[in-house]
Design an enzyme around this catalytic site. Structure first.
Site, PDB file in Angstrom:
ATOM      1  N   GLU A 275      11.920 -36.519 -22.258  1.00 48.66           N
ATOM      2  CA  GLU A 275      12.545 -36.758 -23.567  1.00 48.66           C
ATOM      3  C   GLU A 275      13.223 -35.493 -24.092  1.00 48.66           C
ATOM      4  O   GLU A 275      14.287 -35.557 -24.698  1.00 48.66           O
ATOM      5  CB  GLU A 275      11.491 -37.246 -24.569  1.00 48.66           C
ATOM      6  CG  GLU A 275      10.847 -38.577 -24.203  1.00 48.66           C
ATOM      7  CD  GLU A 275      11.857 -39.707 -24.085  1.00 48.66           C
ATOM      8  OE1 GLU A 275      12.904 -39.648 -24.769  1.00 48.66           O
ATOM      9  OE2 GLU A 275      11.615 -40.648 -23.317  1.00 48.66           O
ATOM     10  N   ASP A 358      15.319 -37.025 -16.146  1.00 51.94           N
ATOM     11  CA  ASP A 358      14.260 -37.013 -15.135  1.00 51.94           C
ATOM     12  C   ASP A 358      14.307 -35.730 -14.315  1.00 51.94           C
ATOM     13  O   ASP A 358      13.273 -35.103 -14.039  1.00 51.94           O
ATOM     14  CB  ASP A 358      14.416 -38.212 -14.190  1.00 51.94           C
ATOM     15  CG  ASP A 358      13.861 -39.501 -14.795  1.00 51.94           C
ATOM     16  OD1 ASP A 358      13.173 -39.429 -15.820  1.00 51.94           O
ATOM     17  OD2 ASP A 358      14.134 -40.581 -14.224  1.00 51.94           O
TER      18      ASP A 358
END
Length: 429
Positions: A275, A358
């Site tokens: 995030e 990611d």
């Protein structure tokens, strides 16, 4: 026109039913069978069957509900309902803002009633498959809050929009877009502190040791956060989530309590690093820029189509001119269609950003095992499809498929040992 619309909708529903339930899409490629991304390796037989059923029903609903809304707008126009609502609202008061409010309330309430059975079925479905834990009164409360929040924001937008249409029949779309810029930034600024707390309670993370670890990662990412917030979602869902929201001083790092209860610290830290990767890569600002660009193009196309439709079919649709508020269902129909048609592009961009996040998390945490097990648990908690059919991926998936994500994070010189999480599930259930 109504009969043609119904026939097209019926044919479309049958086509989508065959595609979702009988086309055979979404299987695991042979090359990935038996890998850490193969759901057979980390889901029980019952979970696999439930995931398959639940995903198909949800995908079918997604592809049917939006065109059903278009059909509702067409019927509202053809049957003169929109025109009737305008007459009722104008007969009650001479003040334009109050007329707009009355018309919008009547239209919003009608759409709420028409779509309520579908929304209830979605709730019932989620409850039946063990995703939702929310009691019916709580679900209704959230629905009422949704109604009034959407009504308030739509009232502001519609009042300004139709005022601009009256002032400038040709350039209203450009002026509307210019006003969209500060409005969008304002909404994003107040979302974490005004709107989100209407639905759930937010409070500082109780696990201070974990908070210290998360804030250490945030400091590396230059995120101006002094606290990590926890939100009580267990009373509503079994799904897992975490996010960084807001802009500027209103930025917030938020963890669902379901995530805290079911993931290990390392798995949580990987998700939080993901995030924060969005923040570091400035995805929120690219997202705002992309949204504003698409809004500009969308408003321009909408203005062109509305002008053409009213000129050709205005009598049948009971619309005299574009600046009459009874043309709102036509505006909503066109903008909804454009959003649906453009979703493959916006979803493609979103999936690219998620892949970048990611990669950021992998480089920061250097814990691929935690990444793999976190994605596996996310799949189980939401009964998600690991490898959905192509159209589903294009139109629904803002994130890469779990097959793509798990295989990407598992790429390493030493193969990750498969640690089936079924044993761990037995302990936590």
């Amino acid at each position: 026109m109504g009969v043609v619309a119904l026939l097209i909708f019926g044919a479309y529903v049958l086509g989508m039913y065959w595609y979702i339930f009988h086309s055979g899409g979404g299987t695991i490629p042979r090359a990935f069978q038996g890998s850490v991304a193969d759901p057979v390796m980390f889901m029980s037989e019952k979970e696999l069957n439930l995931s398959l059923e639940y995903s198909k029903i949800r995908n079918f609903l997604f592809f049917v509900v939006t065109p059903f809304e278009w059909l509702a707008y067409i019927v509202i126009l053809l049957m003169g309902v929109s025109r009737y609502f305008e007459k009722v609202s104008t007969s009650q008061t001479k003040r334009k803002l109050l007329q707009n409010a009355a018309y919008l309330f009547l239209l919003s309430f009608l759409l709420y009633v028409v779509l309520f059975p579908i929304e209830y079925y979605r709730y019932y479905l989620s409850k039946s498959y063990g995703i939702s834990t929310q009691a019916f009164p709580s679900w209704m409360r959230d629905g009422v809050i949704d109604f009034w929040v959407n009504f308030g924001m739509t009232f502001i937008i519609v009042s300004v929009l139709y005022w601009l249409m009256k002032k400038s029949a040709k350039r209203w779309w450009l002026y509307a877009w210019i006003l969209t810029i500060p409005f969008t930034i304002f909404v994003m600024f107040i979302q974490p502190v005004v709107i989100d707390p209407l639905y759930n309670d937010f409070y500082p993370l109780k696990n201070k040791e974990l908070e210290t670890k998360i804030l250490a990662i945030a400091e590396q990412a230059d995120i101006p956060a002094e606290h990590v917030y926890e939100v009580n979602m267990a009373q509503k869902t079994n799904a897992l989530n975490a996010y960084v929201t807001g802009i500027g001083s209103n930025s917030r790092i938020v963890l669902w309590d379901t995530t805290l209860n079911r993931l290990t610290d390392n798995e949580i830290l990987f998700i939080m690093a993901h995030e924060m990767g969005h923040y570091v890569e400035k995805h929120i600002y690219f997202g705002i820029a992309g949204y504003l660009l698409m809004t500009l193009v969308g408003l321009w196309i909408t203005a062109k189509i509305m002008r053409w439709v009213i000129a050709r079919y205005g009598h049948a649709l009971k619309i005299t001119k574009i600046s009459d508020i009874n043309s709102l269902p036509l505006f909503l129909l066109i903008t909804s269609f454009l959003l649906f048609a453009s979703s493959p592009l916006s979803n493609f961009i979103s999936r690219y950003q998620e892949t970048r996040a990611d990669q950021y998390a992998i480089s920061m945490m250097d814990d691929r095992q935690a990444a793999v097990t976190a994605f596996q648990k996310l799949t189980i908690s939401g009964l998600s499809e690991v490898n959905p059919p192509l159209l589903v991926k294009w139109f629904r998936y803002t994130h890469p498929t779990m097959l793509d994500r798990i295989m990407k994070v598992a790429e390493t010189e030493e193969p990750i040992k498969e640690k089936p999480i079924k044993e761990e599930q037995k302990k936590t259930r």
